[in-house]
Each structure stands twice: as C-alpha cells, then as structure tokens.
Write a protein that holds these residues in place. Structure first.
Motif, PDB file in Angstrom:
ATOM      1  N   LEU A   1       0.867  -1.178   0.000  1.00 38.05           N
ATOM      2  CA  LEU A   1       0.000   0.000   0.000  1.00 38.05           C
ATOM      3  C   LEU A   1       0.909   1.235   0.000  1.00 38.05           C
ATOM      4  CD1 LEU A   1      -2.809  -1.172   2.445  1.00 38.05           C
ATOM      5  CD2 LEU A   1      -2.703  -1.319  -0.041  1.00 38.05           C
ATOM      6  N   VAL A   2       1.008   1.841  -1.154  1.00 37.49           N
ATOM      7  CA  VAL A   2       2.045   2.836  -1.425  1.00 37.49           C
ATOM      8  C   VAL A   2       1.654   4.233  -0.943  1.00 37.49           C
ATOM      9  CG1 VAL A   2       3.444   3.907  -3.236  1.00 37.49           C
ATOM     10  CG2 VAL A   2       2.789   1.494  -3.430  1.00 37.49           C
ATOM     11  N   TRP A   3       2.524   4.831  -0.145  1.00 36.04           N
ATOM     12  CA  TRP A   3       2.384   6.251   0.207  1.00 36.04           C
ATOM     13  C   TRP A   3       3.740   6.945   0.107  1.00 36.04           C
ATOM     14  CZ3 TRP A   3       3.675   8.300   5.391  1.00 36.04           C
ATOM     15  CH2 TRP A   3       4.192   7.341   6.257  1.00 36.04           C
ATOM     16  N   SER A   4       4.660   6.351  -0.650  1.00 36.56           N
ATOM     17  CA  SER A   4       5.999   6.923  -0.812  1.00 36.56           C
ATOM     18  C   SER A   4       5.959   8.279  -1.509  1.00 36.56           C
ATOM     19  CB  SER A   4       6.903   5.959  -1.590  1.00 36.56           C
ATOM     20  OG  SER A   4       6.323   5.593  -2.828  1.00 36.56           O
ATOM     21  N   ASP A   5       4.949   8.519  -2.345  1.00 35.72           N
ATOM     22  CA  ASP A   5       4.837   9.824  -3.002  1.00 35.72           C
ATOM     23  C   ASP A   5       4.527  10.918  -1.976  1.00 35.72           C
ATOM     24  OD1 ASP A   5       2.359   8.427  -2.713  1.00 35.72           O
ATOM     25  OD2 ASP A   5       1.378   9.910  -4.001  1.00 35.72           O
ATOM     26  N   ILE A   6       3.701  10.580  -0.980  1.00 36.12           N
ATOM     27  CA  ILE A   6       3.399  11.533   0.094  1.00 36.12           C
ATOM     28  C   ILE A   6       4.659  11.789   0.917  1.00 36.12           C
ATOM     29  CG2 ILE A   6       2.055  11.892   2.206  1.00 36.12           C
ATOM     30  CD1 ILE A   6      -0.205  10.320   0.933  1.00 36.12           C
ATOM     31  N   VAL A   7       5.414  10.734   1.167  1.00 41.84           N
ATOM     32  CA  VAL A   7       6.663  10.870   1.916  1.00 41.84           C
ATOM     33  C   VAL A   7       7.617  11.812   1.188  1.00 41.84           C
ATOM     34  CG1 VAL A   7       8.717   9.655   2.725  1.00 41.84           C
ATOM     35  CG2 VAL A   7       6.461   8.622   3.037  1.00 41.84           C
ATOM     36  N   ARG A   8       7.793  11.574  -0.112  1.00 42.35           N
ATOM     37  CA  ARG A   8       8.722  12.408  -0.888  1.00 42.35           C
ATOM     38  C   ARG A   8       8.296  13.867  -0.878  1.00 42.35           C
ATOM     39  NH1 ARG A   8       8.654   7.826  -4.253  1.00 42.35           N
ATOM     40  NH2 ARG A   8       7.061   8.770  -5.587  1.00 42.35           N
ATOM     41  N   SER A   9       7.000  14.108  -1.014  1.00 41.85           N
ATOM     42  CA  SER A   9       6.522  15.499  -1.063  1.00 41.85           C
ATOM     43  C   SER A   9       6.659  16.197   0.285  1.00 41.85           C
ATOM     44  CB  SER A   9       5.062  15.546  -1.529  1.00 41.85           C
ATOM     45  OG  SER A   9       4.205  14.947  -0.564  1.00 41.85           O
ATOM     46  N   SER A  10       6.747  15.414   1.370  1.00 38.96           N
ATOM     47  CA  SER A  10       6.860  16.008   2.700  1.00 38.96           C
ATOM     48  C   SER A  10       8.293  16.358   3.067  1.00 38.96           C
ATOM     49  CB  SER A  10       6.320  15.040   3.759  1.00 38.96           C
ATOM     50  OG  SER A  10       7.205  13.953   3.973  1.00 38.96           O
ATOM     51  N   MET A  11       9.237  15.868   2.290  1.00 33.29           N
ATOM     52  CA  MET A  11      10.646  16.086   2.616  1.00 33.29           C
ATOM     53  C   MET A  11      11.104  17.458   2.141  1.00 33.29           C
ATOM     54  SD  MET A  11      12.425  12.415   1.816  1.00 33.29           S
ATOM     55  CE  MET A  11      12.454  11.145   3.073  1.00 33.29           C
ATOM     56  N   SER A  12      11.736  18.179   3.039  1.00 34.52           N
ATOM     57  CA  SER A  12      12.287  19.481   2.674  1.00 34.52           C
ATOM     58  C   SER A  12      13.504  19.270   1.789  1.00 34.52           C
ATOM     59  CB  SER A  12      12.683  20.259   3.931  1.00 34.52           C
ATOM     60  OG  SER A  12      11.566  20.473   4.745  1.00 34.52           O
ATOM     61  N   HIS A  13      13.542  19.963   0.660  1.00 37.80           N
ATOM     62  CA  HIS A  13      14.642  19.752  -0.282  1.00 37.80           C
ATOM     63  C   HIS A  13      15.783  20.739  -0.079  1.00 37.80           C
ATOM     64  CE1 HIS A  13      12.354  16.728  -2.391  1.00 37.80           C
ATOM     65  NE2 HIS A  13      11.331  17.551  -2.465  1.00 37.80           N
ATOM     66  N   THR A  14      15.608  21.703   0.792  1.00 44.01           N
ATOM     67  CA  THR A  14      16.674  22.675   1.027  1.00 44.01           C
ATOM     68  C   THR A  14      17.253  22.481   2.424  1.00 44.01           C
ATOM     69  OG1 THR A  14      15.219  24.385   1.941  1.00 44.01           O
ATOM     70  CG2 THR A  14      15.468  24.312  -0.469  1.00 44.01           C
ATOM     71  N   ILE A  15      18.488  22.881   2.565  1.00 47.44           N
ATOM     72  CA  ILE A  15      19.159  22.754   3.863  1.00 47.44           C
ATOM     73  C   ILE A  15      18.489  23.640   4.905  1.00 47.44           C
ATOM     74  CG2 ILE A  15      21.330  23.213   5.059  1.00 47.44           C
ATOM     75  CD1 ILE A  15      22.760  22.447   2.424  1.00 47.44           C
ATOM     76  N   LEU A  16      18.179  24.877   4.528  1.00 50.58           N
ATOM     77  CA  LEU A  16      17.547  25.797   5.469  1.00 50.58           C
ATOM     78  C   LEU A  16      16.213  25.254   5.973  1.00 50.58           C
ATOM     79  CD1 LEU A  16      17.393  28.502   6.939  1.00 50.58           C
ATOM     80  CD2 LEU A  16      16.407  29.498   4.846  1.00 50.58           C
ATOM     81  N   ALA A  17      15.398  24.722   5.054  1.00 49.36           N
ATOM     82  CA  ALA A  17      14.091  24.194   5.448  1.00 49.36           C
ATOM     83  C   ALA A  17      14.230  23.035   6.429  1.00 49.36           C
ATOM     84  CB  ALA A  17      13.312  23.752   4.209  1.00 49.36           C
ATOM     85  N   THR A  18      15.253  22.209   6.243  1.00 49.38           N
ATOM     86  CA  THR A  18      15.471  21.090   7.150  1.00 49.38           C
ATOM     87  C   THR A  18      15.840  21.577   8.548  1.00 49.38           C
ATOM     88  OG1 THR A  18      16.178  19.659   5.325  1.00 49.38           O
ATOM     89  CG2 THR A  18      16.823  18.995   7.553  1.00 49.38           C
ATOM     90  N   TYR A  19      16.659  22.623   8.625  1.00 50.25           N
ATOM     91  CA  TYR A  19      17.010  23.158   9.945  1.00 50.25           C
ATOM     92  C   TYR A  19      15.823  23.831  10.614  1.00 50.25           C
ATOM     93  CZ  TYR A  19      21.895  21.891   9.711  1.00 50.25           C
ATOM     94  OH  TYR A  19      23.065  21.162   9.676  1.00 50.25           O
ATOM     95  N   LEU A  20      14.928  24.415   9.828  1.00 48.39           N
ATOM     96  CA  LEU A  20      13.699  24.964  10.403  1.00 48.39           C
ATOM     97  C   LEU A  20      12.811  23.834  10.931  1.00 48.39           C
ATOM     98  CD1 LEU A  20      12.839  27.772   7.808  1.00 48.39           C
ATOM     99  CD2 LEU A  20      13.727  28.063  10.142  1.00 48.39           C
ATOM    100  N   GLN A  21      12.780  22.705  10.189  1.00 51.93           N
ATOM    101  CA  GLN A  21      12.053  21.528  10.667  1.00 51.93           C
ATOM    102  C   GLN A  21      12.626  21.048  11.987  1.00 51.93           C
ATOM    103  OE1 GLN A  21      12.106  18.362   7.782  1.00 51.93           O
ATOM    104  NE2 GLN A  21      10.099  18.912   6.971  1.00 51.93           N
ATOM    105  N   LEU A  22      13.930  21.072  12.086  1.00 49.34           N
ATOM    106  CA  LEU A  22      14.602  20.634  13.312  1.00 49.34           C
ATOM    107  C   LEU A  22      14.106  21.455  14.504  1.00 49.34           C
ATOM    108  CD1 LEU A  22      18.431  19.990  13.687  1.00 49.34           C
ATOM    109  CD2 LEU A  22      17.197  21.337  15.374  1.00 49.34           C
ATOM    110  N   ILE A  23      14.058  22.754  14.339  1.00 51.18           N
ATOM    111  CA  ILE A  23      13.630  23.630  15.443  1.00 51.18           C
ATOM    112  C   ILE A  23      12.184  23.352  15.819  1.00 51.18           C
ATOM    113  CG2 ILE A  23      13.209  26.035  16.092  1.00 51.18           C
ATOM    114  CD1 ILE A  23      15.556  26.771  14.208  1.00 51.18           C
TER     115      ILE A  23
END
Length: 422
Positions: A87-109
């Motif tokens: 039961l595939v939801w990998s497309d949702i996973v991919r779309s939820s991933m931040s593709h920029t470094i800055l966005a990932t650090y904001l996610q961290l906070i």
C-alpha cells in the motif's frame, strides 16, 4: 455486516490455502520494488534454512498505482497461494521532505520544540532509550554539521584577515572577501553532508520525525485520504474468497494500520463469515505519535482495536532493534487500555537468539538494517518467521494460539495525553 465477530477458533488444523497480504511500509520515499526484491532474496534464504519451498512470481495485469507480487509457499505438506500488495504512500513521503538545507534546519527547530514543550520526549525516555536516541540522533548530527560548517567558514574568514596584513588589502575588502569565502565554504560542507545522507540518514530521520510532529500527532489531510483508499482495498479483499486477509504494518506503517483497521471495523465492513482478519505490527514506533497532544484519533483507534473480536493482532519487536519501541505494548503505554483489552499479543523476535552469534555480530551495530530484520531471514528461526506467516498454511491466530506474551513487555501507562476526543 458486523463491527464485531468471534475470534477465530484456535484449531491445530491448517486452514489457509489462499491469502491476501497488504503491507504498509513506514516513512519510506523509495519505490516499493525494494520490498519485492527483499522478499525474493530473504524468502529464498529462509526457505533454504527452514526446508520449505517458496516461489515468487510477478503479478500479471498490475493496476496503475498499485504494486505487488504473487507467492506460492509449500510448507508442512500444504501449498498456499498468496497475493501481496504494497500500500504505497511513498509519493506523500517524498513530497513532505524538505529539499533545502535551510528548510530542514527549520524543521529541526519546530520538531524539537514540539516534543520538548509537550513533554513527550521526556516521557518517551521512560520507555526505551534506543528509539529516543534514534530520534535525537538527526538533531545532534545536523547541529554537528552546522557547527563544523561555521567553524570552517570562520577559519577561512580569519585566514583572509591574517593575509590582509601581509598583502596590505583594504580592511573592508578583506572582511567582505573573507566573509564571502567563509560562507561559501560552510555551505559547500553542508551540501557535502546532505549529498551523503544515504550513509548518515540524518536528513531522512529528521524528515520522518518532523512529519509525525507537524500536526501534533494528527494525520495530514493527504495521508488521511490515502488511508481511506487503503481501507477500500482491504474491504474489497474481505469480500473475496481468500482464507485470510493479513495486514502487515512496519515501523510507522503500524500506526497507519491501526487507524485503517479501526475505521473498517467501526463501519461494519468486516463480514462475520468472511476471511480471517489478521494484523501483524512489526518494529512499531506508535508512542512517537500517540504521545503527542494532537494524536486523539490514533489513541481512540488503539483503544477500539485493542478490544475488538473482529481480528487477531500480534505485535512483534526486538530489543536489538534500536529504532523501535521494543516490547512496549502500544495500547497500554499510550494510556488508553480499556478494561476488556485483548490485543495486541506482544512478542519478541529475539534477534540475539534467532540470529547466529556470527550473524548477530555482523548486524548488531547496523541499526537501520536491524529495523528491517523482521522482513528478513533468520538463521536460527524461532516461532516468528515472516515467510511462514505470509505464505504458510496457518492463520496468525492459529500460529500463535496459546502463545504467552513476552514476560519483559512494558505495559505501564506513561503517556500524559490520553484524550481520545478531537
């Protein structure tokens, strides 16, 4: 139709000749073909070790958007045909991933604040240290990467200023050039780490925990819609001629399966005289979500499913899996266990016993690989065998009839948030 039915009789006589298996993966952006190849490779290895036959075939006429395969197992003198769907939801996973470094650090906070401010992090630490360390790892390693990038940048900046005194550059020029060079070097280093995240898993794990925390434990609308589609597929299978419909939820896929099955049973979509309905949760991380304040739906579904007679639910984890809440009863530790609780049956895959000493030494520190060991071969198999469960002649209920739960399981209520009303 009925929302409840009697538990399947614990008959010693194998009754499965046909089975539908629905596998719900965890937070995984990779194409589901990896699970077919894993099943093919590890199934062949387990068949050779255990002395049974297992044959995997590509499915004919695959529907667009679905992925699966056919399996024929010959075990204990019985041939079983199984159809496996991912039961595939990998497309949702991919779309939820931040593709920029800055966005990932904001996610961290944001994610760190959600778990710390809610108190969930400190309560999770009272269960198992392993998964909490796994959750803190991406935070710590991303901060180390940032510190190294700043250190490299600052070193270059200071180097340029030192050089300024030698070549007599104007002070403002030296500072601007040094700052630009330092920032560029730091960014290049961060890009270097990100490009090698397939080895470090820092970005991947950060995205995973951020996705769970984004709505405080509630499912995002896109995921709810996909779960409704999954429920429809399972409901259709329950009206078919299979002897058993088996739902396998791995990692974060386990808590998705809990809600999907609770929805099906509440809605009366499970027939009294239909196939046996079985649920196998593997390497579950339910508390990472159920301990968040907004996880009202999940907690309600855990409480409901735990007392249902419409299915059999077996939860398999292992203390050797540092990414799972090993032997933590997901219902009880979430603080929502009802008086008539009957599920899940919590048992251990006991990696240190079901893997040979040599194999255990090889895998012991490969934490991410061990999190997938439930789907793999054991060279000293016990009563847990993924391939016997998915392609063998016994229902999940039959296989574990009379099996006592693990004596070292954790059942104490630890969760602060026990509300089940949204």
């Amino acid at each position: 139709m009925s929302s409840q039915r009697k538990s399947i009789p614990d008959s010693p006589v194998p009754q499965v000749r046909t089975r539908r298996v629905f596998y719900i993966p965890g937070y995984d952006p990779i194409h589901p073909r990896r699970y077919r190849e894993l099943y093919r490779k590890e199934g062949a290895a387990q068949a050779a070790i255990s002395g049974y036959e297992l044959k995997l075939n590509a499915r004919k006429g695959t529907v667009i958007g679905r992925y699966g395969w056919s399996v024929t197992g010959n075990m204990d003198g019985t041939e079983v045909a199984a159809e496996v769907d991912v039961l595939v939801w990998s497309d949702i996973v991919r779309s939820s991933m931040s593709h920029t470094i800055l966005a990932t650090y904001l996610q961290l906070i944001r994610t760190a604040w959600t778990y710390i401010a809610s108190g969930a992090l400190f309560r999770l630490m009272r269960l198992r240290k392993g998964p909490v360390i796994a959750a803190l790892y991406p935070v710590g390693f991303l901060l180390v990467q940032l510190f190294l990038a700043i250190a490299v940048g600052y070193a270059l900046f200071c180097g340029v200023l030192a050089l300024w005194g030698v070549v007599s550059l104007p002070g403002a020029v030296a500072q601007l050039f040094g700052a630009g060079l330092g920032i560029a070097a730091g960014y290049v280093l961060l890009r270097w780490f990100k490009a090698r995240d397939g080895k470090f898993y820092a970005y991947y794990l950060m995205h995973d925990y951020a996705y769970a925390a984004r709505h405080g434990g509630a499912n995002p609308p896109a995921l709810e819609a996909r779960m409704a589609e999954f429920a429809d597929e399972i409901a259709h299978a329950l009206t078919g001629v299979s002897d058993e419909v088996l739902i396998v939820g791995h990692s974060s896929g386990a808590h998705l399966a809990v809600s999907i099955l609770a929805d099906l049973i509440r809605a009366g979509r499970v027939c009294d005289d239909g196939p046996a309905l079985s649920f196998l949760s593997l390497g579950q991380v339910v508390p990472m979500v159920s301990f968040l304040p907004g996880a009202h739906r999940l907690r309600a579904d855990l409480a409901y499913l735990s007392q249902s007679g419409a299915l059999t639910w077996v939860d398999v984890t292992a203390p050797g899996d540092g990414c799972a809440f090993a032997l933590c009863d997901p219902v009880s530790v979430s603080g929502v266990a009802p008086l008539r609780k009957r599920w899940p049956l919590v048992i251990s895959a006991a990696f240190s016993q079901t893997l040979s000493p040599a194999r255990w030494r090889e895998l012991r520190w490969k934490f991410f690989r061990l999190h997938f060991q439930y789907l793999c071969a054991f060279d000293r198999p016990g009563d847990y065998d993924y391939f016997r469960i998915t392609a063998g002649p016994m229902t999940l209920s039959q296989r574990y009839a009379g099996r006592a739960p693990s004596a070292s399981r954790i059942e104490r209520a630890v969760n602060k948030y026990t509300s089940i009303a949204a």
